[in-house]
Write an enzyme that holds these catalytic residues in place. Structure first.
Site, short mmCIF file in Angstrom:
data_model
loop_
_atom_site.label_atom_id
_atom_site.label_comp_id
_atom_site.label_asym_id
_atom_site.label_seq_id
_atom_site.Cartn_x
_atom_site.Cartn_y
_atom_site.Cartn_z
N ARG A 133 1.11 -1.20 -0.40
CA ARG A 133 -0.13 0.18 0.47
C ARG A 133 0.87 0.89 -0.01
O ARG A 133 0.79 2.49 -1.03
CB ARG A 133 -0.63 0.27 1.34
CG ARG A 133 -2.25 1.19 1.64
CD ARG A 133 -2.88 0.43 2.10
NE ARG A 133 -2.72 0.79 3.25
CZ ARG A 133 -3.52 0.22 4.60
NH1 ARG A 133 -5.03 0.05 4.79
NH2 ARG A 133 -3.11 0.72 5.54
N LYS A 235 -3.19 6.37 1.98
CA LYS A 235 -3.17 7.04 3.46
C LYS A 235 -1.93 8.05 3.38
O LYS A 235 -0.41 8.06 4.06
CB LYS A 235 -2.04 5.63 4.36
CG LYS A 235 -2.54 5.56 5.16
CD LYS A 235 -2.67 3.98 6.23
CE LYS A 235 -2.75 4.23 7.00
NZ LYS A 235 -4.02 4.89 8.42
N GLU A 271 -16.40 6.00 4.93
CA GLU A 271 -15.92 5.30 5.32
C GLU A 271 -15.24 6.79 6.38
O GLU A 271 -16.13 6.85 6.86
CB GLU A 271 -14.43 4.88 5.16
CG GLU A 271 -13.57 6.02 4.93
CD GLU A 271 -12.11 5.96 4.62
OE1 GLU A 271 -11.19 4.50 4.68
OE2 GLU A 271 -11.92 6.38 3.43
C1 LIG Z 1 -9.02 6.36 6.15
C2 LIG Z 1 -8.82 4.98 6.84
N1 LIG Z 1 -10.02 4.43 6.37
C3 LIG Z 1 -9.10 2.84 6.93
C4 LIG Z 1 -8.17 2.52 7.70
C5 LIG Z 1 -8.27 0.87 8.20
O1 LIG Z 1 -7.20 0.59 6.82
P1 LIG Z 1 -6.43 -0.77 7.80
O2 LIG Z 1 -7.00 -1.84 7.98
O3 LIG Z 1 -5.34 -0.88 7.11
O4 LIG Z 1 -5.70 -0.26 9.21
C6 LIG Z 1 -7.79 2.89 8.44
C7 LIG Z 1 -5.89 2.80 8.72
O5 LIG Z 1 -5.36 2.83 8.52
C8 LIG Z 1 -7.62 4.56 7.36
O6 LIG Z 1 -6.75 5.89 8.18
#
Ligand SMILES: Cc1ncc(COP(=O)(O)O)c(C=O)c1O
Length: 392
Positions: A133, A235, A271
């Site tokens: 990622r 991210k 989300e």
């Molecule tokens: C905006 C956002 N959505 C979803 C997630 C969940 O991602 P992950 O399951 O890879 O931690 C995160 C955290 O990492 C996030 O910052």
């Protein structure tokens, strides 16, 4: 010992078949040698081989920063590869006032966790997925990225040298935070000339102050999190400061977090500020499809996989906000939040409540996910990476 290991490794790797146990032994020596050489400058290996716990109140961990002893840093110039990383004591880093990250937000972060199992093994959950990622995000942000191997190796080193900060089983996890930033100076808007890849760690407990109690979410109508064609799907650090206003406002009103709608129709679920969302209706579990405005969570992906195994039908699709009225359950997923049940969502002054607790799909999926992460359930999916227990 370091030199002996290196010699042994060289001898072994020249003549062994990949996958043989001797070859694995060679790879192990290779790993400990690299670790040893990163540590050589300032510290003795014996500093890292104790099994004791750090002096911390393990029963009351929240989600705040309690820096573990060591961080990993490496740099690279534009169009070059990252150098071999070095471990140093956690502490401030020097940055030019004109660093790309400070002026133009050229930065990405990741998060993964190391868990201690009942037998004392240390497992890290799917760091290769974080590495991939970060690579995709770096491409979007015009940054070079560490190779998958270098990323995973850095995470393993950080888990190992900070192992006294990995909480006892059942008390939390060591949250590992990789960061990639434009560290070189730049004035006109352009990619920075130099980049820093840094990994630090902190022991953590529950993300929400609610602990494992159900969350109360607020659907935001004024602010959006991401727009089509923007960078919501990666991210990047720039996706987080803009949600603080909505998040603070919701928390001041007694909510746990904010659920965002799409920016075009203001109708479809996207989300939460730092986690993905799922809704459950009967045997069907649905989550918003990822289309560039939603982060493709690693927990989201893992939960989809586990839900299939448990016989649920899983749908990734557009979810109109109106569907919440009929949902049996809602839950959030993320590295920090794990799987968190949602007890209510408030939208246009209407509070919709959902089933939580014993017998819920959320609890069933949580048990399996956490079971795999903490070694209680055999990891048949190859998701966890075990950190070697000791440096010889
Ligand atoms: C905006 C956002 N959505 C979803 C997630 C969940 O991602 P992950 O399951 O890879 O931690 C995160 C955290 O990492 C996030 O910052």
């Amino acid at each position: 010992m370091i030199q002996t290991s290196a010699c042994l490794r060289n001898l072994l790797t020249q003549s062994l078949h990949p996958g043989s146990s001797l070859s694995k032994l060679a790879a192990y020596f290779c790993y400990t040698c690299r670790l040893a050489s990163s540590l050589q400058q300032e510290h003795k290996l014996s500093d890292y081989s104790d099994n004791e716990y750090a002096d911390l109140d393990w029963d009351n961990l929240g989600f705040g920063i309690t820096p573990a002893d060591y961080m990993y840093i490496t740099k690279c110039s534009k169009d070059k590869n990252f150098e071999q990383g070095k471990l140093s004591r956690y502490g401030n880093i020097g940055l030019s006032p004109s660093a790309g990250v400070l002026n133009y937000g050229q930065g990405l972060y990741e998060g993964t966790k190391a868990y201690r199992t009942e037998e004392g093994r240390i497992l890290v959950f799917r760091p290769d997925q974080n590495a991939m990622r970060m690579k995709m995000g770096a491409e979007r942000m015009c940054m070079p990225s560490p190779s998958i191997d270098q990323f995973v190796d850095a995470v393993k080193q950080i888990a190992l040298v900070n192992k006294r900060w990995v909480p006892p089983p059942g008390k939390g996890a060591l949250y590992i935070r990789p960061l990639l930033v434009g560290s070189g100076p730049v004035l006109g808007l352009a990619p920075a000339p130099e980049y820093m890849f840094l990994v630090y760690a902190s022991p953590v407990g529950n993300y929400f102050k609610e602990g494992s109690a159900p969350l109360n979410l607020y659907i935001e109508e004024d602010f959006v999190r991401a727009t089509p064609g923007g960078a919501g799907g990666v991210k990047t650090i720039g996706n987080y400061a803009p949600v603080l206003k909505a998040l603070t406002r919701a928390k001041n009103r007694g909510f746990s977090d904010v659920l965002y709608l799409d920016s075009v129709h203001r109708k479809y679920l996207e989300e939460v500020s730092s986690c993905n969302i799922f809704i459950v209706k009967g045997n069907v579990i649905s989550t918003p499809a990822t289309n560039g405005t939603i982060l493709e969570g690693i927990t989201r992906k893992s939960v989809i996989d586990i839900a299939h195994d448990h016989g649920y039908q899983v749908e990734e699709r557009l979810i109109p906000v109106d569907e919440l009225i009929d949902a049996d359950e809602v839950f959030c997923t993320g590295t920090a939040v794990v799987l968190a049940p949602v007890g209510s969502i408030t939208y246009k002054n209407r509070r919709i409540e959902f089933r939580t607790g014993a017998g819920s799909a959320c609890q069933e999926l949580y048990s399996t996910l956490v079971g795999i992460q903490t070694g209680l359930i055999e990891d048949k999916k190859g998701w966890t990476i075990e950190i070697p227990h000791q440096i010889n």
